[in-house]
Design a protein around this motif. Sequence first.
Motif, PDB file in Angstrom:
ATOM      1  N   LEU A 114       0.827  -1.206   0.000  1.00 40.14           N
ATOM      2  CA  LEU A 114       0.000   0.000   0.000  1.00 40.14           C
ATOM      3  C   LEU A 114       0.862   1.258   0.000  1.00 40.14           C
ATOM      4  N   GLN A 115       2.024   1.200   0.651  1.00 41.62           N
ATOM      5  CA  GLN A 115       2.958   2.323   0.591  1.00 41.62           C
ATOM      6  C   GLN A 115       3.398   2.578  -0.851  1.00 41.62           C
ATOM      7  N   ALA A 116       3.729   1.500  -1.546  1.00 33.40           N
ATOM      8  CA  ALA A 116       4.175   1.631  -2.932  1.00 33.40           C
ATOM      9  C   ALA A 116       3.070   2.213  -3.804  1.00 33.40           C
ATOM     10  N   LEU A 117       1.834   1.737  -3.619  1.00 27.20           N
ATOM     11  CA  LEU A 117       0.707   2.259  -4.393  1.00 27.20           C
ATOM     12  C   LEU A 117       0.484   3.735  -4.109  1.00 27.20           C
ATOM     13  N   PHE A 118       0.542   4.101  -2.822  1.00 26.26           N
ATOM     14  CA  PHE A 118       0.377   5.515  -2.464  1.00 26.26           C
ATOM     15  C   PHE A 118       1.461   6.345  -3.125  1.00 26.26           C
ATOM     16  N   GLY A 119       2.697   5.831  -3.103  1.00 28.06           N
ATOM     17  CA  GLY A 119       3.805   6.567  -3.708  1.00 28.06           C
ATOM     18  C   GLY A 119       3.605   6.801  -5.189  1.00 28.06           C
ATOM     19  N   VAL A 120       3.234   5.761  -5.918  1.00 33.21           N
ATOM     20  CA  VAL A 120       3.046   5.885  -7.371  1.00 33.21           C
ATOM     21  C   VAL A 120       1.897   6.827  -7.695  1.00 33.21           C
ATOM     22  N   LEU A 121       0.746   6.627  -7.036  1.00 34.48           N
ATOM     23  CA  LEU A 121      -0.426   7.473  -7.320  1.00 34.48           C
ATOM     24  C   LEU A 121      -0.197   8.909  -6.840  1.00 34.48           C
ATOM     25  N   GLY A 122       0.547   9.077  -5.742  1.00 36.26           N
ATOM     26  CA  GLY A 122       0.867  10.422  -5.265  1.00 36.26           C
ATOM     27  C   GLY A 122       1.717  11.192  -6.261  1.00 36.26           C
ATOM     28  N   PHE A 256       3.064  23.023  -3.427  1.00 33.11           N
ATOM     29  CA  PHE A 256       2.482  21.846  -2.782  1.00 33.11           C
ATOM     30  C   PHE A 256       2.651  20.609  -3.662  1.00 33.11           C
ATOM     31  N   ALA A 257       2.559  20.781  -4.984  1.00 38.70           N
ATOM     32  CA  ALA A 257       2.752  19.657  -5.902  1.00 38.70           C
ATOM     33  C   ALA A 257       4.153  19.067  -5.739  1.00 38.70           C
ATOM     34  N   VAL A 258       5.157  19.948  -5.585  1.00 36.05           N
ATOM     35  CA  VAL A 258       6.537  19.489  -5.366  1.00 36.05           C
ATOM     36  C   VAL A 258       6.635  18.764  -4.026  1.00 36.05           C
ATOM     37  N   PHE A 259       6.018  19.345  -2.989  1.00 38.07           N
ATOM     38  CA  PHE A 259       6.024  18.738  -1.656  1.00 38.07           C
ATOM     39  C   PHE A 259       5.373  17.354  -1.691  1.00 38.07           C
ATOM     40  N   LEU A 260       4.204  17.260  -2.328  1.00 38.47           N
ATOM     41  CA  LEU A 260       3.501  15.987  -2.419  1.00 38.47           C
ATOM     42  C   LEU A 260       4.330  14.955  -3.171  1.00 38.47           C
ATOM     43  N   THR A 261       4.965  15.374  -4.249  1.00 37.10           N
ATOM     44  CA  THR A 261       5.801  14.459  -5.029  1.00 37.10           C
ATOM     45  C   THR A 261       6.959  13.933  -4.188  1.00 37.10           C
ATOM     46  N   LEU A 262       7.578  14.799  -3.383  1.00 36.44           N
ATOM     47  CA  LEU A 262       8.677  14.376  -2.522  1.00 36.44           C
ATOM     48  C   LEU A 262       8.192  13.396  -1.455  1.00 36.44           C
ATOM     49  N   VAL A 263       7.018  13.675  -0.868  1.00 35.23           N
ATOM     50  CA  VAL A 263       6.447  12.764   0.127  1.00 35.23           C
ATOM     51  C   VAL A 263       6.155  11.409  -0.512  1.00 35.23           C
ATOM     52  N   ALA A 264       5.567  11.435  -1.722  1.00 31.24           N
ATOM     53  CA  ALA A 264       5.240  10.190  -2.421  1.00 31.24           C
ATOM     54  C   ALA A 264       6.498   9.411  -2.773  1.00 31.24           C
ATOM     55  N   LEU A 265       7.534  10.121  -3.211  1.00 31.51           N
ATOM     56  CA  LEU A 265       8.801   9.453  -3.539  1.00 31.51           C
ATOM     57  C   LEU A 265       9.418   8.824  -2.295  1.00 31.51           C
ATOM     58  N   ASN A 266       9.324   9.514  -1.148  1.00 28.47           N
ATOM     59  CA  ASN A 266       9.864   8.961   0.089  1.00 28.47           C
ATOM     60  C   ASN A 266       9.089   7.725   0.521  1.00 28.47           C
TER      61      ASN A 266
END
Length: 274
Positions: A114-122, A256-266
């Motif tokens: 689920l972490q991986a899915l959240f990361g990809v979709l995020g 925020f888009a950059v922030f969200l992308t960084l959170v998703a990548l992490n």
Amino acid sequence: MPDMMLLLQMLALLIVIGALAGVLAGLLGVGGGIVLVPAFFYAFQTLGYGGPQLMQMCLATSLATIIVTSLRSVLSHNKKGAVDWDILRGWGPGIAVGAVLGVMVAASLRSVALQALFGVLGIVIGAYLGLGRAHWRLGEAMPGGLRRLILSPMVGFLSVLMGIGGGSFGVPLMSLYNTPIHRAVATAAGFGVIIAVPSVLGFLLLEIDPAQRPPLTVGAVNLVAFGVVICMTLITTPWGVKLAHAMDPKPLKRIFAVFLTLVALNMLRKALGW
């Protein structure tokens, strides 16, 4: 009885999380779930909770808060005549079916998946927030027939797997099909109720190992997080709205888009064990 010091630590973390989610929701119009799920994940981990069902608790608790916030939002928008009830009636059943399927899949997956899915979709949502253009179109009206039969369950399914309401997928979808943005935001709040209610009912029945769940957790829903976040978002969302009227939110949305992308990548990095 739950340890009082642990409850106080949870309370402090959740007050900050709820306040931030409310401000961002009012300022940028993004759903709270996109912030709450990773925030819950890091908060519960910091407090010493992990295990293979950690993400299920984060998704379930986020979706529980969305029942309240989306219902409040759709009623408020409806007073202004902004909700498109034809879209809700046409798309609602498929979205609800997708949400139920999402719970079934989420319950069967380990937290790392689920972490991986959240990361990809995020990353996908972050890219759209940062790079999307208002003039992009897939059609002049919301589709019916086979396309609606395919797309509506996808909205519910993917939203549950990320623990979010209708905004992150519903608003871009409706905008791409020429729905005015204010009407799309209002109608997506209705999507959020349709997604959250059946999914939370399912998550309340999910069994979580008592040793790996925070105090006052029923099924996969943590009641402390639910209560604190609801209270804080009710207080701070109007602050975000005032800020939105006082400044141009477009550059902030890209930040925020950059922030969200960084959170998703992490999140993706952790899922891959890097």
